[in-house]
Write a protein that holds these residues in place. Structure first.
Motif, PDB file in Angstrom:
ATOM      1  N   ARG A 157      -4.789  12.461  -0.424  1.00 51.30           N
ATOM      2  CA  ARG A 157      -3.756  11.699  -1.110  1.00 51.30           C
ATOM      3  C   ARG A 157      -4.406  10.577  -1.932  1.00 51.30           C
ATOM      4  NH1 ARG A 157       0.907  10.000   3.093  1.00 51.30           N
ATOM      5  NH2 ARG A 157      -0.828   8.885   4.057  1.00 51.30           N
TER       6      ARG A 157
ATOM      7  N   VAL B 197      -4.239   6.794  -2.701  1.00 54.63           N
ATOM      8  CA  VAL B 197      -3.700   5.578  -2.085  1.00 54.63           C
ATOM      9  C   VAL B 197      -3.832   4.427  -3.080  1.00 54.63           C
ATOM     10  CG1 VAL B 197      -4.037   3.891  -0.237  1.00 54.63           C
ATOM     11  CG2 VAL B 197      -4.178   6.343   0.254  1.00 54.63           C
TER      12      VAL B 197
ATOM     13  N   GLU C 279      -7.672   8.940  -0.338  1.00 52.82           N
ATOM     14  CA  GLU C 279      -7.453   8.424   1.020  1.00 52.82           C
ATOM     15  C   GLU C 279      -8.684   8.635   1.918  1.00 52.82           C
ATOM     16  OE1 GLU C 279      -4.018  10.088   3.042  1.00 52.82           O
ATOM     17  OE2 GLU C 279      -3.694   8.147   4.020  1.00 52.82           O
TER      18      GLU C 279
ATOM     19  N   ALA D 142       1.032   5.763  -0.883  1.00 50.37           N
ATOM     20  CA  ALA D 142       0.222   6.985  -0.979  1.00 50.37           C
ATOM     21  C   ALA D 142       1.002   8.046  -1.721  1.00 50.37           C
ATOM     22  CB  ALA D 142      -0.148   7.486   0.411  1.00 50.37           C
TER      23      ALA D 142
ATOM     24  N   THR E 102       1.234   6.341  -9.113  1.00 53.27           N
ATOM     25  CA  THR E 102       0.947   5.648  -7.847  1.00 53.27           C
ATOM     26  C   THR E 102       0.826   4.142  -8.073  1.00 53.27           C
ATOM     27  OG1 THR E 102      -0.278   7.624  -7.165  1.00 53.27           O
ATOM     28  CG2 THR E 102      -0.594   5.627  -5.847  1.00 53.27           C
TER      29      THR E 102
ATOM     30  N   THR F 138       0.869  -1.180   0.000  1.00 54.98           N
ATOM     31  CA  THR F 138       0.000   0.000   0.000  1.00 54.98           C
ATOM     32  C   THR F 138       0.903   1.227   0.000  1.00 54.98           C
ATOM     33  OG1 THR F 138      -1.644  -1.212   1.283  1.00 54.98           O
ATOM     34  CG2 THR F 138      -1.899   1.184   1.185  1.00 54.98           C
TER      35      THR F 138
END
Lengths: 135, 135, 135, 135
Positions: free
Chosen positions: C92, C94, C116, C33, C55, C31
């Motif tokens: 953010r 994620v 997020e 961010a 990302t 995970t």
């Protein structure tokens, strides 16, 4: 929304040659299975790519019909596949679809494909469908 | 490199049920055609998605074999499709493949799909194939 | 295998300009961010597509390094995205990655992207990475 | 339809941070170039993946605006990439887009990406854009 029986009847009527059966549908999900026989195999004792592609396509279609009802003009606009492991020649291909988005005009879902009864994914698909505006 | 006849013989022997014919191969290209009959149609008088997918898959495979020779263990690792227009129910599906990269272990190509004799692309595919290390 | 700290140090050293932070890695998952500021926004108050793409790319890379250790020459061979909802301008991005296959030479994974703290996926990605033969 | 200057002005105003320039637009095509400097490189002396992804995204957007005029709410719905060769660290990334379909609500195009002045494609992309219904 359409029930599993309604979708199965629709598929049987409209796609009489299909070898895919619905195992479960509802809650933005569907699980289907494609029979595997001589016609579905390719040399080396594995299932042909188009069989896995057809399974994913039907799984997505069934999951969408389960949410929006029988809307025959819902059509695939894109499909992408990753083939990861060799499927078993003697097991059905099972496709487990999860819808990621169900908008008014576009649905997106992913499908995990397995050889029935085996834990490891053989292929993975993501597809988008256009839903006709009036329904 | 393999000739068109060698590839056609290989395909006929190994995939006896295929309905795809090779029209041309060589120079990082291949053109193939898929017969369209009752089994290939879906309601509304159009060609089913899996028929177009199979055509693209074979076009890529033939273009690669045309460059590297008969390497049966060359396998599809990914395929992505965009479906753009409704194909004609009464014309073959023609796939025109152009290889974009032919590496030692990975080949990438794109396929334009048409209803035979019609100018507008019905679907477009991009695929990658893994080539076995020793050849 | 590489620890979260080892991967974070490697990323900071090799990609000093990155705005992505690792939140968790291990067990075929990662995970991450991505910060969202003026540079990441596009008109209409949403996050630009390339931010989401970056990302997803990092999430896949981190998940793979978490399994195989620091192998810098592991490179993206394909990435596909579906953009589903407009991300928030003030949160953010994620990325939650799950590896679907980790072979000797090829890894495949999917990434779910969120604003997020919000439950609905904004985008979904699937990527493949080539792992150099000797490691 | 919008002219190259109109699209360039729109991009400069709405995406002031972009490093992509329009080289040509019209006739269902667009060619754009992304500057490559320290921020665009990754270790090993190559251009980062997100730079190539941004180039492809802008190339598609510009090609579509060249046909339908300045419609800011036209948004990417899917993008898929194949990365084929290592780009040069000291050349701009050039994206050559060709629209495959321009429908009322959906456009599909492909983009070939090059290191400027070099003949071999470094990456290839296919994308779809949703065009807002009223325009």
């Amino acid at each position: 929304m359409a029930s599993q029986q309604e979708i199965a009847d629709f598929i049987a009527r409209e796609f009489p040659q299909t070898r895919v059966k619905i195992l479960e549908v509802g809650g933005m999900h569907a699980t289907v299975a494609h029979e595997v026989g001589v016609d579905e195999l390719r040399p080396g004792g594995t299932v042909s790519g188009p069989v896995m592609m057809a399974t994913a396509d039907v799984a997505l279609y069934v999951a969408i019909l389960g949410e929006i009802g029988i809307v025959p003009l819902t059509v695939t606009t894109s499909l992408s596949f990753n083939f990861m492991r060799k499927p078993s020649a003697d097991r059905r291909i099972v496709g487990v679809c999860k819808l990621l988005k169900l908008g008014r005009t576009l649905a997106v879902g992913e499908v995990s494909l397995y050889s029935e009864g085996q834990p490891e994914m053989v292929a993975h698909a993501v597809g988008t469908y256009a839903i006709p505006p009036k329904r």
